[in-house]
Design a protein around this motif. Structure first.
Motif, PDB file in Angstrom:
ATOM      1  N   MET A  65       0.815  -1.211   0.000  1.00 21.48           N
ATOM      2  CA  MET A  65       0.000   0.000   0.000  1.00 21.48           C
ATOM      3  C   MET A  65       0.852   1.266   0.000  1.00 21.48           C
ATOM      4  O   MET A  65       0.345   2.358  -0.211  1.00 21.48           O
ATOM      5  CB  MET A  65      -0.923   0.032   1.232  1.00 21.48           C
ATOM      6  CG  MET A  65      -1.866  -1.138   1.333  1.00 21.48           C
ATOM      7  SD  MET A  65      -2.701  -1.499  -0.206  1.00 21.48           S
ATOM      8  CE  MET A  65      -3.989  -0.283  -0.125  1.00 21.48           C
ATOM      9  N   PHE A 102       0.722   4.049  -2.607  1.00 21.69           N
ATOM     10  CA  PHE A 102      -0.371   5.028  -2.693  1.00 21.69           C
ATOM     11  C   PHE A 102      -0.167   6.199  -1.739  1.00 21.69           C
ATOM     12  O   PHE A 102      -0.986   7.108  -1.689  1.00 21.69           O
ATOM     13  CB  PHE A 102      -1.710   4.363  -2.392  1.00 21.69           C
ATOM     14  CG  PHE A 102      -1.996   3.205  -3.292  1.00 21.69           C
ATOM     15  CD1 PHE A 102      -2.138   3.410  -4.660  1.00 21.69           C
ATOM     16  CD2 PHE A 102      -2.101   1.918  -2.796  1.00 21.69           C
ATOM     17  CE1 PHE A 102      -2.392   2.338  -5.493  1.00 21.69           C
ATOM     18  CE2 PHE A 102      -2.357   0.855  -3.634  1.00 21.69           C
ATOM     19  CZ  PHE A 102      -2.496   1.055  -4.990  1.00 21.69           C
ATOM     20  N   ALA A 103       0.914   6.157  -0.964  1.00 18.26           N
ATOM     21  CA  ALA A 103       1.139   7.223   0.016  1.00 18.26           C
ATOM     22  C   ALA A 103       1.432   8.545  -0.682  1.00 18.26           C
ATOM     23  O   ALA A 103       2.149   8.589  -1.679  1.00 18.26           O
ATOM     24  CB  ALA A 103       2.303   6.844   0.923  1.00 18.26           C
ATOM     25  N   ILE A 104       0.810   9.585  -0.169  1.00 18.99           N
ATOM     26  CA  ILE A 104       1.027  10.911  -0.737  1.00 18.99           C
ATOM     27  C   ILE A 104       2.088  11.627   0.084  1.00 18.99           C
ATOM     28  O   ILE A 104       1.989  11.686   1.321  1.00 18.99           O
ATOM     29  CB  ILE A 104      -0.293  11.715  -0.739  1.00 18.99           C
ATOM     30  CG1 ILE A 104      -1.274  11.073  -1.716  1.00 18.99           C
ATOM     31  CG2 ILE A 104      -0.039  13.165  -1.101  1.00 18.99           C
ATOM     32  CD1 ILE A 104      -2.630  11.692  -1.727  1.00 18.99           C
ATOM     33  N   THR A 147       2.285  17.714  -3.943  1.00 20.49           N
ATOM     34  CA  THR A 147       2.640  16.342  -3.566  1.00 20.49           C
ATOM     35  C   THR A 147       3.089  15.552  -4.789  1.00 20.49           C
ATOM     36  O   THR A 147       3.042  16.060  -5.919  1.00 20.49           O
ATOM     37  CB  THR A 147       1.419  15.646  -2.962  1.00 20.49           C
ATOM     38  OG1 THR A 147       0.404  15.654  -3.952  1.00 20.49           O
ATOM     39  CG2 THR A 147       0.927  16.389  -1.734  1.00 20.49           C
ATOM     40  N   SER A 156       1.402  13.213  -5.930  1.00 20.79           N
ATOM     41  CA  SER A 156       0.148  13.090  -6.681  1.00 20.79           C
ATOM     42  C   SER A 156      -0.024  14.294  -7.604  1.00 20.79           C
ATOM     43  O   SER A 156      -0.309  14.149  -8.802  1.00 20.79           O
ATOM     44  CB  SER A 156      -1.022  12.999  -5.698  1.00 20.79           C
ATOM     45  OG  SER A 156      -2.232  13.038  -6.399  1.00 20.79           O
ATOM     46  N   PHE A 205      -2.464   8.846  -9.665  1.00 17.68           N
ATOM     47  CA  PHE A 205      -3.426   9.612  -8.847  1.00 17.68           C
ATOM     48  C   PHE A 205      -4.856   9.156  -9.064  1.00 17.68           C
ATOM     49  O   PHE A 205      -5.729   9.472  -8.275  1.00 17.68           O
ATOM     50  CB  PHE A 205      -3.274  11.127  -9.065  1.00 17.68           C
ATOM     51  CG  PHE A 205      -3.652  11.631 -10.427  1.00 17.68           C
ATOM     52  CD1 PHE A 205      -4.971  11.865 -10.759  1.00 17.68           C
ATOM     53  CD2 PHE A 205      -2.666  11.891 -11.376  1.00 17.68           C
ATOM     54  CE1 PHE A 205      -5.312  12.344 -11.992  1.00 17.68           C
ATOM     55  CE2 PHE A 205      -3.005  12.371 -12.614  1.00 17.68           C
ATOM     56  CZ  PHE A 205      -4.333  12.598 -12.931  1.00 17.68           C
ATOM     57  N   SER A 244      -5.729   6.317  -8.521  1.00 27.38           N
ATOM     58  CA  SER A 244      -5.997   5.305  -7.500  1.00 27.38           C
ATOM     59  C   SER A 244      -6.400   5.979  -6.185  1.00 27.38           C
ATOM     60  O   SER A 244      -6.425   5.334  -5.141  1.00 27.38           O
ATOM     61  CB  SER A 244      -4.767   4.425  -7.294  1.00 27.38           C
ATOM     62  OG  SER A 244      -3.704   5.214  -6.808  1.00 27.38           O
ATOM     63  N   HIS A 245      -6.693   7.285  -6.259  1.00 25.85           N
ATOM     64  CA  HIS A 245      -7.151   8.012  -5.074  1.00 25.85           C
ATOM     65  C   HIS A 245      -8.555   8.528  -5.320  1.00 25.85           C
ATOM     66  O   HIS A 245      -8.800   9.211  -6.307  1.00 25.85           O
ATOM     67  CB  HIS A 245      -6.220   9.193  -4.784  1.00 25.85           C
ATOM     68  CG  HIS A 245      -5.007   8.771  -4.037  1.00 25.85           C
ATOM     69  ND1 HIS A 245      -4.833   9.024  -2.702  1.00 25.85           N
ATOM     70  CD2 HIS A 245      -3.918   8.082  -4.434  1.00 25.85           C
ATOM     71  CE1 HIS A 245      -3.681   8.522  -2.302  1.00 25.85           C
ATOM     72  NE2 HIS A 245      -3.110   7.943  -3.341  1.00 25.85           N
ATOM     73  N   PHE A 246      -9.470   8.146  -4.414  1.00 33.49           N
ATOM     74  CA  PHE A 246     -10.855   8.568  -4.678  1.00 33.49           C
ATOM     75  C   PHE A 246     -11.049  10.064  -4.461  1.00 33.49           C
ATOM     76  O   PHE A 246     -12.044  10.614  -4.906  1.00 33.49           O
ATOM     77  CB  PHE A 246     -11.877   7.733  -3.884  1.00 33.49           C
ATOM     78  CG  PHE A 246     -11.668   7.728  -2.409  1.00 33.49           C
ATOM     79  CD1 PHE A 246     -12.124   8.790  -1.641  1.00 33.49           C
ATOM     80  CD2 PHE A 246     -11.040   6.658  -1.783  1.00 33.49           C
ATOM     81  CE1 PHE A 246     -11.943   8.786  -0.272  1.00 33.49           C
ATOM     82  CE2 PHE A 246     -10.860   6.660  -0.405  1.00 33.49           C
ATOM     83  CZ  PHE A 246     -11.296   7.721   0.346  1.00 33.49           C
ATOM     84  N   THR A 247     -10.078  10.713  -3.820  1.00 33.64           N
ATOM     85  CA  THR A 247     -10.195  12.174  -3.752  1.00 33.64           C
ATOM     86  C   THR A 247     -10.072  12.764  -5.159  1.00 33.64           C
ATOM     87  O   THR A 247     -10.724  13.754  -5.482  1.00 33.64           O
ATOM     88  CB  THR A 247      -9.101  12.761  -2.857  1.00 33.64           C
ATOM     89  OG1 THR A 247      -7.886  12.051  -3.078  1.00 33.64           O
ATOM     90  CG2 THR A 247      -9.479  12.683  -1.407  1.00 33.64           C
ATOM     91  N   PHE A 254     -11.149   4.239  -9.167  1.00 28.27           N
ATOM     92  CA  PHE A 254     -10.255   4.150  -8.000  1.00 28.27           C
ATOM     93  C   PHE A 254      -9.976   2.692  -7.640  1.00 28.27           C
ATOM     94  O   PHE A 254      -8.831   2.294  -7.434  1.00 28.27           O
ATOM     95  CB  PHE A 254     -10.891   4.933  -6.835  1.00 28.27           C
ATOM     96  CG  PHE A 254     -10.648   4.376  -5.470  1.00 28.27           C
ATOM     97  CD1 PHE A 254      -9.380   4.424  -4.908  1.00 28.27           C
ATOM     98  CD2 PHE A 254     -11.694   3.832  -4.731  1.00 28.27           C
ATOM     99  CE1 PHE A 254      -9.164   3.915  -3.632  1.00 28.27           C
ATOM    100  CE2 PHE A 254     -11.482   3.325  -3.468  1.00 28.27           C
ATOM    101  CZ  PHE A 254     -10.208   3.365  -2.922  1.00 28.27           C
ATOM    102  N   THR A 295      -6.415   0.808  -7.954  1.00 31.58           N
ATOM    103  CA  THR A 295      -5.811   0.363  -6.700  1.00 31.58           C
ATOM    104  C   THR A 295      -5.576  -1.143  -6.732  1.00 31.58           C
ATOM    105  O   THR A 295      -4.480  -1.620  -6.413  1.00 31.58           O
ATOM    106  CB  THR A 295      -6.736   0.727  -5.523  1.00 31.58           C
ATOM    107  OG1 THR A 295      -6.954   2.139  -5.570  1.00 31.58           O
ATOM    108  CG2 THR A 295      -6.112   0.359  -4.208  1.00 31.58           C
TER     109      THR A 295
END
Lengths: 164, 261
Positions: free
Chosen positions: B10, B13-15, B34, B36, B122, B124-127, B189, B193
């Motif tokens: 995981m 996926f770290a920002i 970032t 991202s 990016f 893979s980020h739901f934001t 996402f 992911t």
């Protein structure tokens, strides 16, 4: 899962940068450039279909011209045929007329010649009568010593010739 | 990450804020630049360069111009197939959406780890996917209400619904409509992911089995490696398909707003 674990610290930065970059993509690329690219492609498609239409139209015109040419060819052929036939019949008529004229001429000449022959023969007969009457009178005078009249001699000759 | 041979699938996926912008803020909100954000900028830049190559506007296109026109033509056909000729006005938006997501997915798959860099996806980020989904959904709502006013609600009552069923069906359709932005954003996402996690888990198998013993490395490790090759190819396909699905669903939803039923 960093997506959830980091959401509190990162959501604002994520949203800000996404809006900024996607805004750039949409306004500069999507609205500014894509319509031009698509316009070029559309113009090309329009040109291709226009050219194809023009070619089709030219093809149709060529067909039309060919049909027209064929019609005119047939017409001029028919006209030439008619002209030829007319010339033939004219020539035939003219030669017929000339023939008739020549025939008439010849007939007139024959008639004149015949008339002349008749006249000549009549003259000859008259000559013969005179000569015969003279001869008859001579003969009568020699044989009988009588001078027969011209009139009598002639009548006797005429009677003899008529029987003769 | 690699403490005592442990590999965290995981961690990718770290920002992480870059260039010391940790505390950059705007109106009280943190807007740190970032990794991202870097990949968002990269995706936008690559797309910009790609489209610039298609701006020669020649009647007989070169390869690059052909490629760009192929992409815009692909989006145009997608919109015309789903919405009709009125769909042409959405070409800029759906093209931007499709290409941005596609490049984000593909850039995240680049094997930059070989050069010591840290690739990041990016999408893979739901934001990020959520913002894109909400944007598409908002456009659908705005177009729908602007074009049809309150008549837009008839979208929730399909033709030939018996009078008795109108009210329950309205709520069912309303829920299915409201779920759209979530399904749109979460699908991308989750797909991104899952693919990346799977690749990292398999990579962990290769490394850990090889570290454990040569026999395990030769059997489990090489089998995992072969599987990784296949899954990497599959991930490229998924990257394209997910971008396509996002654009396709956006155009399907836009069709509802444009044409109702």
């Amino acid at each position: 899962m960093p997506q959830i674990a980091q959401i509190a610290e990162t959501y604002s930065s994520q949203i800000f940068w996404l809006l900024l970059t996607f805004g750039f993509v949409f306004f500069v690329i999507g609205l500014g450039m894509v319509p031009k690219v698509q316009g070029t492609a559309d113009a090309r498609d329009a040109k291709i279909s226009g050219d194809l239409d023009a070619a089709k139209a030219a093809f149709a015109r060529a067909d039309e011209a060919e049909a027209d040419y064929k019609v005119r060819d047939a017409q001029s052929r028919a006209a030439a045929q008619a002209l030829l036939a007319k010339a033939k019949s004219d020539a035939a008529k003219a030669s017929e007329a000339r023939m008739a004229a020549a025939d008439a001429d010849v007939a007139a000449k024959i008639a004149a010649a015949e008339a002349r022959i008749q006249a000549a023969s009549n003259a000859a007969i008259a000559e013969i009568e005179t000569v015969a009457a003279d001869a008859a009178r001579d003969m009568v005078a020699r044989i009988s010593g009588v001078n027969a009249s011209d009139e009598a001699a002639r009548n006797a000759v005429k009677a003899a010739l008529a029987h003769g | 990450m690699a403490e005592s041979g442990k590999i965290d699938p995981m961690h990718q996926f770290a920002i992480e804020p870059l260039f010391g912008t940790d505390h950059l803020s705007l109106g009280g909100f943190n807007i740190a630049f970032t990794n991202s954000a870097l990949y968002m900028v990269l995706a936008a830049l690559v797309l910009w360069i790609f489209v610039i190559g298609g701006m020669k506007r020649e009647l007989v296109p070169g390869r690059w111009q052909m490629a760009v026109e192929y992409m815009t033509g692909f989006i145009k056909n997608l919109l015309i197939a789903n919405i009709g000729d009125k769909g042409r006005k959405y070409i800029p938006y759906v093209f931007s959406l499709f290409m941005f997501i596609l490049l984000a997915n593909l850039l995240g798959l680049l094997p930059l780890g070989l050069f010591g860099l840290h690739p990041f996806t990016f999408t893979s980020h739901f934001t990020a996917t959520g913002v894109l989904a909400i944007m598409s959904f908002s456009i659908v709502l705005i177009v729908g209400f602007a074009k049809h006013g309150f008549h837009f609600f008839s979208l929730f009552v399909p033709h030939g619904t018996p009078a008795l069923m109108v009210v329950p069906l309205f709520f069912i359709e309303l829920v299915s409509f409201m779920v759209r932005p979530f399904s749109l954003g979460l699908r991308l996402f989750v797909a991104m992911t899952a693919g990346h996690v799977l690749l990292k888990v398999l990579a962990g198998f290769v490394i850990n089995s090889a570290n454990a013993s040569p026999l395990l490395g030769f059997t489990v490790g090489s089998a995992s490696f072969i599987l990784m090759i296949g899954i990497s190819a599959l991930e490229v396909l998924v990257a394209v398909i997910q971008a396509y699905v996002f654009a396709l669903l956006t155009s399907v939803y836009l069709n509802d707003a444009e044409n109702l039923h």
